[in-house]
Structures are given as structure tokens and as C-alpha cells.
Write a protein that holds these residues in place. Structure first.
Motif, mmCIF file in Angstrom:
data_model
loop_
_atom_site.group_PDB
_atom_site.id
_atom_site.type_symbol
_atom_site.label_atom_id
_atom_site.label_comp_id
_atom_site.label_asym_id
_atom_site.label_seq_id
_atom_site.Cartn_x
_atom_site.Cartn_y
_atom_site.Cartn_z
ATOM 1 N N CYS A 1 -0.111 3.202 3.727
ATOM 2 C CA CYS A 1 0.250 2.639 5.034
ATOM 3 C C CYS A 1 1.406 1.646 4.934
ATOM 4 N N CYS B 1 -7.287 1.274 3.513
ATOM 5 C CA CYS B 1 -7.183 2.708 3.270
ATOM 6 C C CYS B 1 -8.306 3.192 2.354
ATOM 7 N N CYS C 1 0.835 -1.193 0.000
ATOM 8 C CA CYS C 1 0.000 0.000 0.000
ATOM 9 C C CYS C 1 0.875 1.249 0.000
ATOM 10 N N CYS D 1 -4.452 -0.048 -0.375
ATOM 11 C CA CYS D 1 -5.067 -1.254 0.163
ATOM 12 C C CYS D 1 -6.545 -1.013 0.515
HETATM 13 ZN ZN ZN Z 1 -3.181 1.067 3.182
#
Ligand code: ZN
Length: 68
Positions: A19, A47, A16, A44
Motif C-alpha cells: 500500500c 496489510c 509497505c 505493514c
Molecule cells: Zn500495507
């Protein structure tokens, strides 16, 4: 900086962009890309679940790095 939804045929682990977690890419991928269409990376589902506004806020810190 814009978003692109792509259908995914590969079941790869993606990292991601926000994150930095590894996640299994699902059928629909959300990819962050430039105005020219160059892909920066995937976001992802966790998120994505926080909403487009939140994602854009997070990505503002990336944009200076990418445009440098
Ligand atoms: Zn993420």
C-alpha cells in the motif's frame, strides 16, 4: 516469491510494499523475498491483517516487475 518473518531490532519507518504507506516497524517484520532470499520489502500490519491470501494476490502484480 515467498515470505519471511524476521525479528526487528531497529525502530525505523518502513514503507509497505503493497500500500506504500510508511509505518513503524514492529518487533516481528514480514518481509517479501525471492526464492534466493533477496528481500524486496516490508508489509505493514494493516496489510498483514488482511491475510496471506490477500497479500499474495496483491504481490502477483509485483512479481513480473521483479523477475524482469
Ligand atoms: Zn500495507
Amino acid at each position: 516469491m515467498q515470505f519471511q518473518i524476521e525479528c526487528n531490532s531497529l525502530k525505523n519507518n518502513q514503507m509497505c510494499l503493497i500500500c506504500e504507506q510508511l509505518f513503524q516497524a514492529r518487533e516481528a517484520r514480514l518481509i517479501v523475498c525471492s526464492e534466493k532470499g533477496d528481500g524486496y520489502g516490508d508489509v505493514c500490519p494493516e496489510c498483514i491483517g488482511r491475510g496471506a491470501h490477500w497479500i499474495k494476490t496483491q504481490l502477483q502484480q509485483f512479481s513480473s516487475k521483479f523477475s524482469a
